[in-house]
Design a protein around this motif. Structure first.
Motif, PDB file in Angstrom:
ATOM      1  N   GLU A  16       0.616  -1.221  -0.415  1.00 18.08           N
ATOM      2  CA  GLU A  16       0.276  -0.196  -0.448  1.00 18.08           C
ATOM      3  C   GLU A  16       0.452   1.532   0.056  1.00 18.08           C
ATOM      4  O   GLU A  16       0.602   2.670  -0.777  1.00 18.08           O
ATOM      5  CB  GLU A  16      -1.079  -0.114   0.827  1.00 18.08           C
ATOM      6  N   GLN A  17       2.015   0.758   0.783  1.00 13.49           N
ATOM      7  CA  GLN A  17       3.027   2.763   0.906  1.00 13.49           C
ATOM      8  C   GLN A  17       3.270   2.731  -0.516  1.00 13.49           C
ATOM      9  O   GLN A  17       3.416   3.405  -0.816  1.00 13.49           O
ATOM     10  CB  GLN A  17       4.034   1.676   1.912  1.00 13.49           C
ATOM     11  N   ALA A  22       3.710   5.649  -5.232  1.00 16.36           N
ATOM     12  CA  ALA A  22       3.768   5.482  -6.469  1.00 16.36           C
ATOM     13  C   ALA A  22       2.595   6.694  -7.454  1.00 16.36           C
ATOM     14  O   ALA A  22       2.791   6.418  -8.984  1.00 16.36           O
ATOM     15  CB  ALA A  22       4.352   4.666  -7.388  1.00 16.36           C
ATOM     16  N   GLY A  23       1.657   6.510  -7.235  1.00 22.37           N
ATOM     17  CA  GLY A  23       0.451   7.225  -7.276  1.00 22.37           C
ATOM     18  C   GLY A  23      -0.319   6.328  -7.702  1.00 22.37           C
ATOM     19  O   GLY A  23      -1.440   7.100  -9.581  1.00 22.37           O
ATOM     20  N   VAL A  24      -0.463   4.758  -7.650  1.00 24.28           N
ATOM     21  CA  VAL A  24      -1.262   4.567  -8.434  1.00 24.28           C
ATOM     22  C   VAL A  24      -2.167   3.356  -7.595  1.00 24.28           C
ATOM     23  O   VAL A  24      -2.256   3.160  -6.629  1.00 24.28           O
ATOM     24  CB  VAL A  24      -0.540   2.870  -8.991  1.00 24.28           C
ATOM     25  N   ARG A  26      -3.354   0.615  -5.139  1.00 21.32           N
ATOM     26  CA  ARG A  26      -2.584  -1.100  -4.921  1.00 21.32           C
ATOM     27  C   ARG A  26      -2.845  -2.254  -5.899  1.00 21.32           C
ATOM     28  O   ARG A  26      -1.469  -3.186  -6.193  1.00 21.32           O
ATOM     29  CB  ARG A  26      -3.809  -1.787  -3.712  1.00 21.32           C
ATOM     30  N   SER A  27      -4.077  -2.515  -7.392  1.00 22.16           N
ATOM     31  CA  SER A  27      -3.408  -3.111  -8.304  1.00 22.16           C
ATOM     32  C   SER A  27      -2.862  -3.106  -9.057  1.00 22.16           C
ATOM     33  O   SER A  27      -2.465  -4.029  -9.820  1.00 22.16           O
ATOM     34  CB  SER A  27      -4.563  -3.737  -8.536  1.00 22.16           C
ATOM     35  N   THR A  28      -2.330  -2.338  -9.376  1.00 18.65           N
ATOM     36  CA  THR A  28      -1.245  -1.464 -10.518  1.00 18.65           C
ATOM     37  C   THR A  28      -0.234  -1.657 -10.059  1.00 18.65           C
ATOM     38  O   THR A  28       0.538  -2.382 -10.824  1.00 18.65           O
ATOM     39  CB  THR A  28      -1.598  -0.299 -10.995  1.00 18.65           C
ATOM     40  N   ALA A  29       0.175  -0.862  -8.759  1.00 14.49           N
ATOM     41  CA  ALA A  29       1.921  -1.660  -8.327  1.00 14.49           C
ATOM     42  C   ALA A  29       1.993  -2.933  -7.905  1.00 14.49           C
ATOM     43  O   ALA A  29       2.929  -3.815  -7.811  1.00 14.49           O
ATOM     44  CB  ALA A  29       1.656  -0.888  -6.419  1.00 14.49           C
ATOM     45  N   SER A  30       1.174  -4.206  -7.884  1.00 14.22           N
ATOM     46  CA  SER A  30       1.101  -5.740  -7.465  1.00 14.22           C
ATOM     47  C   SER A  30       1.236  -5.956  -8.924  1.00 14.22           C
ATOM     48  O   SER A  30       2.281  -7.217  -8.791  1.00 14.22           O
ATOM     49  CB  SER A  30      -0.848  -6.125  -7.472  1.00 14.22           C
TER      50      SER A  30
END
Length: 342
Positions: A16-17, A22-24, A26-30
């Motif tokens: 989450e952090q 990154a300004g995206v 959580r699913s996009t970061a994953s």
């Protein structure tokens, strides 16, 4: 002073952090962290920067539940522990395999399948504990060959398996050609009673090197009956050399199917009063570091172990990335290296 009531300041960064920085979402970061599927280049760059800034480490165990990938592959050696630890061949395999796997961020798991443990090893490999396997030094009775040949686990064999070799991805050297090179060199020196200490008859390397020796002698019109088998170890070479001298006292040359066996045989020849190379010329196989430590230094056939293992690692990585296994073996050519023993 540390605030004991709020330990989160020292805890590991969360996904989450990373997403927030990154300004995206959580699913996009994953998705960005786990391969970048359906993620824009801009988002990938932002997530990568956030990961680096926060020192985020993905939870591989949790990720494997989703991707069904372990990010690890097995190097399987169906040999006793002492053989693996004493034979420089296996050090070369580890050296060669490690490079392409490290570039792909894959962990290498060494599995020594001791005699009688092949079935348990096969079950482990097929149960999903690893993403792929490289198998080396396999024997005719190993069930690992058969088990993996019928599985969907990406697999590469270093050395032609005696079972399932027609469909498996294989990296090997031309052992028949290597046996012929060694024997033709001895014949070219004028030797006419050329014996061999062959490798194990349940391994393709032992079978093929013996075939090359026999073919060269047959083509030269010389007898091809002076054969004693060894086990690719120093002690096995010494035992075989004693038997060879007892059964074939007129030999004037010996092709020995591994440098380790040659290192065991040379002292036995000296003990029997046979000078090398004056009375008996000797050629080994492998061109390992051992070849330059014997007295005299060993004429031998090169087996490019590190290059072969590197090719096996690259082939396995390609399979893991979705490419079909190569349909034809990758064969490396042997070379003769002439030193003092012949």
């Amino acid at each position: 002073m540390t605030d004991l009531a709020h330990p989160a300041s020292t805890s590991a960064p969360t996904l989450e952090q990373v997403a927030e920085r990154a300004g995206v979402s959580r699913s996009t970061a994953s998705r960005a962290i786990n391969g970048g599927l359906r993620v824009s280049p801009e988002a990938m760059e932002s997530v990568a920067a956030a990961v680096a800034a926060l020192g985020y480490t993905p939870n591989r165990a949790a990720r494997s539940l989703v991707t069904r990938r372990t990010d690890s592959v097995a190097l399987v050696v169906p040999e006793p522990d002492e053989r693996v630890l004493s034979d420089p061949f296996f050090a070369g395999v580890l050296n060669g395999v490690s490079t392409p796997l490290a570039r792909s961020d894959l962990q290498l798991l060494l599995i020594i399948a001791r005699p009688g443990e092949s079935e348990r090893t096969a079950r482990y490999l097929r149960a999903g504990h690893v993403d792929g396997a490289i198998v080396v030094s396999h024997h005719r009775d190993d069930v690992i060959d058969q088990a993996l040949a019928g599985s969907h686990l990406p697999t590469v064999f270093i050395g032609r398996p005696l079972v399932g070799g027609d469909t498996a991805a294989v990296v090997d050297t031309d052992n028949v050609r290597g046996g012929r090179l060694a024997t033709e060199h001895l014949i070219g020196l004028g030797r006419r009673r050329v014996a061999t200490i062959a490798g194990p008859s349940d391994m393709s390397a032992g079978i093929d090197r013996l075939a090359g020796w026999r073919a060269a002698l047959t083509d030269a019109g010389l007898p091809a009956d002076a054969v004693v088998s060894g086990d690719f170890t120093v002690d096995g070479g010494a035992t075989a050399a004693r038997e060879l001298l007892a059964r074939f006292p007129d030999v004037d040359a010996v092709f020995i199917a591994s440098d380790l066996m040659a290192a065991g045989a040379l002292p036995e020849l000296a003990e029997a009063g046979r000078r090398v190379p004056q009375d008996v010329a000797v050629v080994g196989y492998d061109n390992s570091g051992l070849a330059t430590t014997t007295k005299p230094n060993l004429t031998t056939v090169t087996q490019p172990v590190i290059a072969m293992a590197r090719a096996a690692g690259e082939e396995l990585v390609a399979q893991l990335q979705g490419r079909a296994p190569l349909g034809v073996p990758q064969i490396f050519e042997p070379e003769l290296v002439v030193r003092g023993s012949a």
